[in-house]
Design an enzyme around this catalytic site. Sequence first.
Site, short mmCIF file in Angstrom:
data_model
loop_
_atom_site.label_atom_id
_atom_site.label_comp_id
_atom_site.label_asym_id
_atom_site.label_seq_id
_atom_site.Cartn_x
_atom_site.Cartn_y
_atom_site.Cartn_z
N TYR A 72 0.83 -1.21 0.00
CA TYR A 72 0.00 0.00 0.00
C TYR A 72 0.87 1.26 0.00
CZ TYR A 72 -4.37 -2.53 0.22
OH TYR A 72 -5.44 -3.32 -0.11
N ARG A 75 1.88 1.82 -3.49
CA ARG A 75 0.78 2.41 -4.27
C ARG A 75 0.56 3.88 -3.88
NH1 ARG A 75 -4.36 -0.82 -3.61
NH2 ARG A 75 -5.19 0.88 -4.87
N HIS A 124 -14.75 3.02 -0.41
CA HIS A 124 -13.72 2.04 -0.06
C HIS A 124 -12.56 2.68 0.69
CE1 HIS A 124 -15.29 -0.85 -3.43
NE2 HIS A 124 -16.04 -0.83 -2.36
N CYS A 135 -7.11 -0.08 17.68
CA CYS A 135 -8.01 0.90 18.34
C CYS A 135 -8.63 1.89 17.35
CB CYS A 135 -7.26 1.64 19.45
SG CYS A 135 -6.10 2.88 18.85
N CYS A 158 0.94 2.42 16.51
CA CYS A 158 -0.04 3.39 17.01
C CYS A 158 0.53 4.13 18.22
CB CYS A 158 -1.32 2.66 17.39
SG CYS A 158 -2.56 3.72 18.15
N THR A 199 -16.10 1.55 -13.98
CA THR A 199 -16.18 0.49 -12.97
C THR A 199 -16.68 -0.79 -13.61
OG1 THR A 199 -17.12 -0.20 -10.85
CG2 THR A 199 -18.46 1.31 -12.16
N SER A 200 -16.12 -1.92 -13.15
CA SER A 200 -16.59 -3.20 -13.67
C SER A 200 -17.91 -3.59 -13.01
CB SER A 200 -15.53 -4.29 -13.43
OG SER A 200 -15.22 -4.35 -12.07
N ASN A 224 -17.40 3.58 -20.34
CA ASN A 224 -16.40 2.52 -20.18
C ASN A 224 -15.92 2.12 -21.58
OD1 ASN A 224 -15.22 -0.15 -19.53
ND2 ASN A 224 -16.23 0.15 -17.56
P1 OAD Z 1 -12.09 -2.64 -11.97
O1 OAD Z 1 -10.63 -2.80 -12.26
O2 OAD Z 1 -12.85 -3.84 -11.56
O3 OAD Z 1 -12.81 -2.02 -13.24
C1 OAD Z 1 -12.26 -0.91 -13.91
C2 OAD Z 1 -13.16 -0.61 -15.10
O4 OAD Z 1 -12.63 0.57 -15.71
C3 OAD Z 1 -13.21 -1.70 -16.17
O5 OAD Z 1 -14.57 -1.96 -16.49
C4 OAD Z 1 -12.47 -1.07 -17.36
O6 OAD Z 1 -13.02 -1.49 -18.61
C5 OAD Z 1 -12.73 0.40 -17.12
N1 OAD Z 1 -11.74 1.32 -17.72
C6 OAD Z 1 -10.45 1.11 -18.04
N2 OAD Z 1 -9.91 2.22 -18.55
C7 OAD Z 1 -10.89 3.16 -18.59
C8 OAD Z 1 -10.96 4.51 -19.02
N3 OAD Z 1 -9.92 5.16 -19.53
N4 OAD Z 1 -12.14 5.17 -18.88
C9 OAD Z 1 -13.22 4.54 -18.37
N5 OAD Z 1 -13.22 3.27 -17.95
C10 OAD Z 1 -12.06 2.58 -18.05
O7 OAD Z 1 -12.20 -1.47 -10.89
P2 OAD Z 1 -13.43 -1.09 -9.94
O8 OAD Z 1 -14.73 -1.35 -10.63
O9 OAD Z 1 -13.16 0.25 -9.41
O10 OAD Z 1 -11.78 -2.52 -4.00
O11 OAD Z 1 -13.25 -2.17 -8.80
C11 OAD Z 1 -14.06 -2.11 -7.67
C12 OAD Z 1 -13.26 -2.45 -6.43
O12 OAD Z 1 -12.56 -3.69 -6.63
C13 OAD Z 1 -12.15 -1.46 -6.11
O13 OAD Z 1 -12.62 -0.36 -5.39
C14 OAD Z 1 -11.21 -2.29 -5.30
C15 OAD Z 1 -11.22 -3.57 -6.10
O14 OAD Z 1 -10.90 -4.72 -5.39
C16 OAD Z 1 -11.10 -2.17 -2.91
O15 OAD Z 1 -9.98 -1.69 -2.96
C17 OAD Z 1 -11.82 -2.43 -1.66
#
Ligand code: OAD
Length: 252
Positions: A72, A75, A124, A135, A158, A199-200, A224
Site C-alpha cells: 500500500y 501504491r 472504499h 483501536c 499506534c 467500474t466493472s 467505459n
Molecule cells: P475494476 O478494475 O474492476 O474495473 C475498472 C473498469 O474501468 C473496467 O470496467 C475497465 O473497462 C474500465 N476502464 C479502463 N480504462 C478506462 C478509461 N480510460 N475510462 C473509463 N473506464 C475505463 O475497478 P473497480 O470497478 O473500481 O476494491 O473495482 C471495484 C473495487 O474492486 C475497487 O474499489 C477495489 C477492487 O478490489 C477495494 O480496494 C476495496
Amino acid sequence: MHKKFIQVPTELVNALADARHVLVFTGAGVSAESGVSTFRDALSGLWARFDPMQLATPEAFLADPALVWGWYEWRRQLLLKVQPNAAHHAIVELAQRVPKLTVITQNVDDLHERAGSRDVLHLHGSIFNPRCFTCAQPYTLDRAPNMTHEQALTPPTCRHCQGMIRPGVVWFGEALPQAEMEAAFTAAENCDVLLSVGTSGVVQPAAQIPQLALRSGAWVAHINPDAMNCQHPCELSLVGAAGQILPLLLPS
Ligand code: OAD
C-alpha cells in the site's frame, strides 16, 4: 487516420439538461488516464499481477503485515506522483452546470478532490488515511517512502495503543463505512441521472448503486471502453475512455 466520433444519445443530453441531481459513481477506470492501474483489466490490472487474498483482507494483513503495508505504501507513493485527468476535471465542470452533483467513488486515491470535487463519498476508504488496526485511531503518515517497486515494509506503531497501523482502505470481507454507504444509497434513490464511470460493477455492495438509481426512475449511463450489457430502457452504454466521453456531456 480515422477519428472516432461519439454521439451522445439525445435521451442523455435531455436528461442532463433537466436534471436537478446528478450522481457520478466512479471506479478505477476514471483514474486510468492519469496512469493509475485498474484492478481487473486483463493485463495491466492490479489483480492480474497480485493476489488480493494476500494483500487485501484483514487476515492477509495479520499474516504478513510488512508485505501488505509495503504494497500500500508503494501504491500511495505512485498515487502522489500522478495528476487528475480530463475525466476528473469534466466532473468538476459538470458540478458547476447542474443544480446538484454528488460524487461517489470506489477509489482510494484523492484525484477527484485534487481536481476540485467537494464532499466526495469514498465507499472504499482512502489510502491517505491509515488508522490503528486495534483501536482505529487515525495515524498521520510521514512523507511517502521512495520505493522504486513494491517491497515489504514494517507498518508504523499506534501512538495510543502500540497496535499496528493499517491502510485506511476497505478490504474484502469488511463492511463499508456506514455514513458514506447510507449517503450513497440515499443519493442513488434521489438522483435524476447517474453516470457510472470506469467500474466493472462487480464488487458489492457498491455495485447495487446504479441498479438502485434505475429502480428509482433515474437515467443511468455507463462510461467505459467496454460496452455494457444494458437491460433497462433507461440504461445507456457510452463506449470509450472517461476522459474522452465526460467532456462531451457538459451541458452548454
Ligand atoms: P475494476 O478494475 O474492476 O474495473 C475498472 C473498469 O474501468 C473496467 O470496467 C475497465 O473497462 C474500465 N476502464 C479502463 N480504462 C478506462 C478509461 N480510460 N475510462 C473509463 N473506464 C475505463 O475497478 P473497480 O470497478 O473500481 O476494491 O473495482 C471495484 C473495487 O474492486 C475497487 O474499489 C477495489 C477492487 O478490489 C477495494 O480496494 C476495496
